[in-house]
Each structure stands twice: as C-alpha cells, then as structure tokens.
Motif scaffolding. Structure first.
Motif, short mmCIF file in Angstrom:
data_model
loop_
_atom_site.label_atom_id
_atom_site.label_comp_id
_atom_site.label_asym_id
_atom_site.label_seq_id
_atom_site.Cartn_x
_atom_site.Cartn_y
_atom_site.Cartn_z
N ILE A 125 -3.95 -1.64 38.78
CA ILE A 125 -4.83 -0.58 38.28
C ILE A 125 -5.28 -0.96 36.87
CG2 ILE A 125 -5.06 1.87 37.79
CD1 ILE A 125 -2.68 2.36 39.65
N ILE A 126 -6.60 -0.97 36.64
CA ILE A 126 -7.12 -1.41 35.35
C ILE A 126 -7.88 -0.31 34.61
CG2 ILE A 126 -7.20 -3.86 35.93
CD1 ILE A 126 -10.18 -3.49 36.59
N SER A 127 -7.88 0.90 35.16
CA SER A 127 -8.50 2.03 34.46
C SER A 127 -7.86 3.31 34.97
CB SER A 127 -10.01 2.06 34.68
OG SER A 127 -10.32 2.41 36.02
N PRO A 128 -7.80 4.37 34.16
CA PRO A 128 -7.15 5.62 34.58
C PRO A 128 -7.89 6.34 35.69
CG PRO A 128 -8.22 5.90 32.44
CD PRO A 128 -8.27 4.44 32.76
N ASP A 129 -9.18 5.98 35.93
CA ASP A 129 -9.96 6.64 36.97
C ASP A 129 -9.95 5.88 38.29
OD1 ASP A 129 -11.46 4.57 35.94
OD2 ASP A 129 -13.36 5.65 36.00
N GLY A 177 -6.12 9.94 35.61
CA GLY A 177 -4.88 9.89 34.86
C GLY A 177 -3.87 8.89 35.37
N LEU A 178 -4.34 7.83 35.99
CA LEU A 178 -3.44 6.82 36.55
C LEU A 178 -2.90 5.88 35.47
CD1 LEU A 178 -5.54 5.86 39.70
CD2 LEU A 178 -3.36 7.10 39.71
N PRO A 179 -1.69 5.36 35.65
CA PRO A 179 -1.20 4.31 34.75
C PRO A 179 -2.02 3.05 34.97
CG PRO A 179 0.27 4.55 36.63
CD PRO A 179 -0.73 5.67 36.73
N TYR A 180 -2.28 2.30 33.93
CA TYR A 180 -3.11 1.11 34.07
C TYR A 180 -2.71 0.06 33.04
CZ TYR A 180 -5.74 2.79 29.99
OH TYR A 180 -6.09 3.21 28.73
N LEU A 181 -3.18 -1.16 33.26
CA LEU A 181 -2.89 -2.26 32.35
C LEU A 181 -4.16 -2.69 31.63
CD1 LEU A 181 -0.52 -4.63 34.37
CD2 LEU A 181 0.07 -2.75 32.83
N ASN A 182 -4.00 -3.11 30.39
CA ASN A 182 -5.09 -3.66 29.61
C ASN A 182 -5.17 -5.17 29.81
OD1 ASN A 182 -6.00 -1.27 28.16
ND2 ASN A 182 -4.04 -1.36 27.08
N PHE A 183 -6.38 -5.69 29.85
CA PHE A 183 -6.56 -7.13 29.87
C PHE A 183 -6.20 -7.71 28.51
CE2 PHE A 183 -9.53 -6.01 33.32
CZ PHE A 183 -9.14 -6.95 34.28
N ALA A 184 -5.43 -8.77 28.51
CA ALA A 184 -5.16 -9.53 27.29
C ALA A 184 -6.08 -10.74 27.26
CB ALA A 184 -3.70 -9.97 27.24
N ASN A 185 -6.17 -11.39 26.12
CA ASN A 185 -6.98 -12.60 25.98
C ASN A 185 -6.20 -13.79 26.50
OD1 ASN A 185 -8.57 -14.75 25.24
ND2 ASN A 185 -8.84 -14.12 23.11
N SER A 186 -6.54 -14.25 27.70
CA SER A 186 -5.79 -15.34 28.32
C SER A 186 -5.96 -16.67 27.59
CB SER A 186 -6.18 -15.49 29.79
OG SER A 186 -7.57 -15.65 29.94
N ASP A 187 -6.99 -16.77 26.73
CA ASP A 187 -7.15 -18.00 25.96
C ASP A 187 -6.01 -18.18 24.96
OD1 ASP A 187 -9.49 -18.53 27.28
OD2 ASP A 187 -10.80 -17.83 25.67
N ASN A 188 -5.32 -17.08 24.63
CA ASN A 188 -4.27 -17.14 23.61
C ASN A 188 -2.89 -17.47 24.16
OD1 ASN A 188 -6.12 -16.49 21.62
ND2 ASN A 188 -5.69 -14.30 21.69
N ILE A 189 -2.75 -17.55 25.47
CA ILE A 189 -1.43 -17.84 26.01
C ILE A 189 -1.07 -19.30 25.74
CG2 ILE A 189 -1.66 -16.10 27.81
CD1 ILE A 189 -2.06 -18.37 29.81
N GLU A 190 0.21 -19.56 25.65
CA GLU A 190 0.71 -20.89 25.34
C GLU A 190 1.64 -21.37 26.44
OE1 GLU A 190 -0.24 -22.70 22.88
OE2 GLU A 190 -1.30 -21.23 21.63
N VAL A 191 1.59 -22.66 26.72
CA VAL A 191 2.54 -23.25 27.65
C VAL A 191 3.94 -23.06 27.08
CG1 VAL A 191 3.34 -25.40 28.71
CG2 VAL A 191 0.89 -24.91 28.55
N GLY A 192 4.84 -22.55 27.91
CA GLY A 192 6.21 -22.32 27.48
C GLY A 192 6.54 -20.87 27.19
N GLN A 193 5.51 -19.99 27.06
CA GLN A 193 5.81 -18.60 26.74
C GLN A 193 6.28 -17.86 27.98
OE1 GLN A 193 1.70 -17.11 25.60
NE2 GLN A 193 2.37 -15.34 26.79
N TRP A 194 7.11 -16.82 27.77
CA TRP A 194 7.65 -16.04 28.86
C TRP A 194 6.57 -15.15 29.49
CZ3 TRP A 194 12.09 -16.80 31.17
CH2 TRP A 194 13.15 -17.40 30.48
#
Length: 507
Positions: A125-129, A177-194
């Motif tokens: 789910i990516i938006s409350p609606d 009113g649904l729970p949802y997740l925000n998009f993060a900037n995937s360009d910022n992820i690093e090899v080795g991060q959890w």
C-alpha cells in the motif's frame, strides 16, 4: 557432527539476527545436499556468539517490521479456467523455475475450482486511499483480483495499469486511512546495508526476512526472456534476504521501514530461495506508478541507439565474431547503430561512441543505461557523456518515444492496437480456402495482461470477426473499434480449430 556444525554456522548467524524480530523459535532450512535432496531442519535458539550486538540490530529490525507489515498485502489472482493460458504454474515457472522436475506439467492438469485463486503474491500500500503497487506477473491474466490486508480484511481490487517492461502493476481498493509506505530514494542505498523483505511467501502471511544489499544495478535477463516485455528495464537491487514464491510484489525496506524496492524474482536452480533475490528499485517503481496514475500508460523516453554492453565478455565476443570486429571489453555501452527518429543521432552521436555517463549517473553497463533512460519521459533532455577516439565528449539529447514524438501521451492518444494489446496480420487467400474461412487476421504481439490476452487470445490465433463484422486486415479492426466505447465481441479460432466468441470492455 563437527563438520556439520561448521556447515551450519553461517546459516545460524542469520537465524539469530532474524530471531530478534520474531516471537518464538525460528526454524529454517539449514543444508541442501549435493544430490538435490532437501536437507534437515535446525534451530538457532540454542546457539550463542560472543561479541555480537544483536540487540542493536534487532531493535532496528523491530521498528522497520512494525512499520512495514501492516502496509504489505496478499494479492489473489483469479482467472477464467476455461480460457486462461496463464496458470499458477506458468507464473511460478516464469519467475522461479520448475522445482518439481517436470511434475509441474502434471500439476497443471489438475484443474482448480473456480473459487480458488490461480496464483498469489504480495503488494504494498503506497497511499492511505488504497493505491497498491505489485508486480505485473502477480496480476497477469486475472479477471478478478482480491486484496487481503494483514488484519485479514478483504477487498476486490481494480487494476489501474501494468508495465511488463519493469514488471510493475498498480491496483486500487476503495478504502481510506490505510497504513502505507513512503518511497525512499533507491539511489542512496549502499551495498552491504541491512534490508528487510516483507511479503507472503508459500502462503505464510506477513513474513519478515533480513539480509543485506548484495549488489545494485543487476540485470538478469528475466523480463525479456519470455517475450513479454518489448523494452525491458532491468537494474535490480540484489539482496540475500530470503525471498520465495509469494514474495513477488512485496516490500524491500531499509532499517527505517522506507520502501527501497519491490521484490520481483529469485535466481534458483530449485525454484526456492538459494541466496539471490532481486527487487525493482523504488525510484523506477515510483516513476511507473506516477505515469499510470497521471496518464493511464507508462511514458518511455528512448535514446534511439542500438548498443553493445562492453562489460559482457560473451556479448562482446559474439559481436566480434559476427561482425569480424575487434572491440575490447571494458566499461560503458558501445553504440552499434541507431533506430528511426533517433534523438542520439540527431544530437551528433556516432557508431563507435562509448557512452559512459547519463547526466551525473555513471554508465558501466547496459543495466546502468537502462535505468538512467528508463526513468525519463519523452521530451526530457539528458546530457550524454561518451568517448570518441579516446577523448571524452558531451551532447544534450532530447528523448523521444518509439514513434519519434517528444510529448507525453494518454490512453486517448493510443491506437486501437495499443489499447487492446495486439497487432493483426492478414491471412492469405489460399489459407482461407484451405480452412474454409471467409475472413480472418492473425493475432501478433499479444501483450501480457492486455484485453486480448484476458479473453484467451495468444499469438497466431485467428480473429474472424469483431463485433459481428468480418475482419481481413489491421485497418478493418481499427475502423470497427476506433472511438468505440462499450463491450467488444471477438470471434476467434484457437490452435486446435475450436471457435470461441468472447468479449471485453473497450478501454
């Protein structure tokens, strides 16, 4: 016994870390023998390791899991058993291989009841609606999609749009009113991060697994291998978080619970997890979703180049052999030609140039080029850095669509063939005579999930009539359906000579 413990040690470490976020004892597959037999179970609860700060890692995982689990849903794909050619096993094999050693064909013959789903996957789910992102292969061929939340509440979803080229789909349920997740900037992820993978593997709802980012920008050739994607974009995030059938469409999140990818596939010789999972980066997934919501279709910009991935030794060797060339392997993408209405050619690029950067993004291989351009729209301008005769140059390229246009399009701008998802070739007079047909065209390039595919039509089926009128060319089909609104009836012949009449609502 001692050697067995040594083999289990790496797996036990992962088990202890994951166990910090779970209630009860975590059991997992510990070993697979060389002959392919399933190994035994073991428990990590009695193993301890000095010096490991599991509480700090576990706290991060608990926070991320609590954020993510309520926003990840189960998606059930229901299909018309009589006409569907995309069974549960088809979808399973496409992305995970056949773990049954050929027994999958036998399983297909055991037809499931109509009230049972043909396949199941995950979504986020990516938006409350009620907008939900998933994979294209999770929803492909469905005539009904059921979404089940983590609290077991169920909805019938509307399929807003799909994109086989990235394996992304967008659904909508009517709720607020649904729970949802925000998009993060995937360009910022690093090899080795959890990272955490959250989904519904093998029917186990709301499952959380942990791992690290193993690689970025990975191309594995899965999207184009079945001919479903005309211009596949592969630049996957590779992770060792355990992913299995049913995880498809689920969330890959960082330790804050931010969405960094959509889990799509595994690389496996058995069909089950063997250490390699792949997710569509969130930046690309977000762009696809924005296009579908705003335009109804995905907007794709193209450089207009034919290319050679210099990092791929086999590809370079094959090209050299075929063309009697002497191109060296290395970093970058070598231009071998141009398409029609090429923006790159208009900007002065030439055959033999090696593309090394798009704007500020380095291009070391085709996957880098694919996502750098795939995240753009027609009319966007990009700065292309390239090497010519040993010297670095830059040019500004205006991206175009496949028809040479530089403006965005909506569904209303699509041709009839684009709307219904197929092209049509005329039948020869001799063929009609031999098979006793007075009319007919051959279906070609039937798109996965298209209106034609949904009623059971695949490539090389013969379309006899559309809305009760005979068709003998693509122009006939377009004339009948141009600006048409309402239900469409298609009379067609399958590969066994059986005649069907099925319908769909004109998009």
């Amino acid at each position: 016994m001692k050697s067995t413990l040594k083999k289990l040690l790496p797996f036990a470490v992962v088990g202890v870390i994951s166990g910090a976020t779970a209630v009860g004892t975590l059991q997992y597959f510990g070993h697979t023998s060389n002959n392919g037999d399933q190994g035994y179970f073991t428990s990590a609860s009695n193993v301890s390791f000095a010096g490991m700060n599991t509480s700090a890692v576990g706290d991060d995982f608990v926070k991320a899991a609590k954020t993510t689990v309520p926003a990840v849903v189960t998606i059930k794909n229901y299909q018309n058993r009589a006409s569907s050619r995309a069974s549960e096993q088809d979808l399973f094999d496409f992305f995970f291989g056949d773990p049954f050693g050929g027994r999958g064909q036998q399983r297909q013959k055991q037809q499931m009841p109509d009230n049972m789903p043909s396949g199941m996957g995950s979504g986020v789910i990516i938006s409350p609606d009620g907008y939900i992102i998933s994979n294209n292969h999770v929803v492909a061929g469905a005539n009904k999609l059921e979404v089940v939340l983590s609290n077991k509440k169920s909805y019938i979803a509307t399929l807003v749009g799909t994109d086989p080229n990235t394996d992304i789909s967008l659904l909508k349920i009517e709720e607020k009113g649904l729970p949802y997740l925000n998009f993060a900037n995937s360009d910022n992820i690093e090899v080795g991060q959890w990272v955490l993978a959250v989904g519904n593997p093998l029917g186990l709802n709301s499952t959380v697994t942990a791992g690290i980012v193993s690689a970025k920008g990975r191309g594995i050739g899965i999207l184009g291998s079945q001919g479903k994607a005309s211009n596949p974009i592969e630049s996957f995030i590779q992770t060792d978080a355990a992913i299995n059938p049913g995880n498809s469409g689920g969330a890959l999140v960082n330790s804050n619970g931010d969405l960094i990818g959509i889990n799509s596939a595994i690389q496996s010789t058995t069909g089950y997890y063997q250490g390699y999972g792949f997710a569509v980066p969130s930046n690309l997934a977000r762009k696809i979703v924005e296009d579908i919501k705003k335009f109804g279709i995905v907007q794709r910009g193209f450089l207009g180049v034919q290319s050679l991935d210099l990092s791929d030794e086999q590809q370079v060797a094959s090209y050299n052999f075929q063309k009697k060339a002497n191109i060296k392997t290395g970093s970058g993408v070598y231009i071998t030609g141009f398409g029609e209405n090429s923006g790159a050619e208009d900007a002065g690029l030439k055959i033999g140039d090696v593309i090394t950067k798009i704007d500020t993004m380095p291009v070391t291989d085709f996957a880098d080029l694919s996502i750098a351009i795939g995240s753009k729209r027609p009319g966007d301008k990009v700065t292309v850095t390239y090497i010519r005769n040993g010297k670095e140059n830059t040019s500004t390229v205006t991206l175009k669509d496949q028809k040479g246009g530089t403006s965005t399009r909506t569904k209303a701008d699509l041709s009839v063939s684009e709307k219904i998802g197929a092209d049509f070739e005329p039948l020869s007079d001799s063929f009609k005579t031999n098979y006793g047909l007075n009319s007919g065209v051959i279906a070609k390039n039937v798109g996965e999930g298209s209106e034609m595919a949904k009623i059971g039509i695949v490539d090389n089926y013969i379309i006899i009539e559309v809305n009760g009128k005979p068709v003998n060319s693509q122009k006939d089909v377009e004339k009948i359906l141009d600006k048409y609104q309402g239900n469409v009836q298609v009379k067609f012949v399958d590969e066994y000579g059986r005649i069907y009449t099925k319908g769909f609502k004109m998009p």
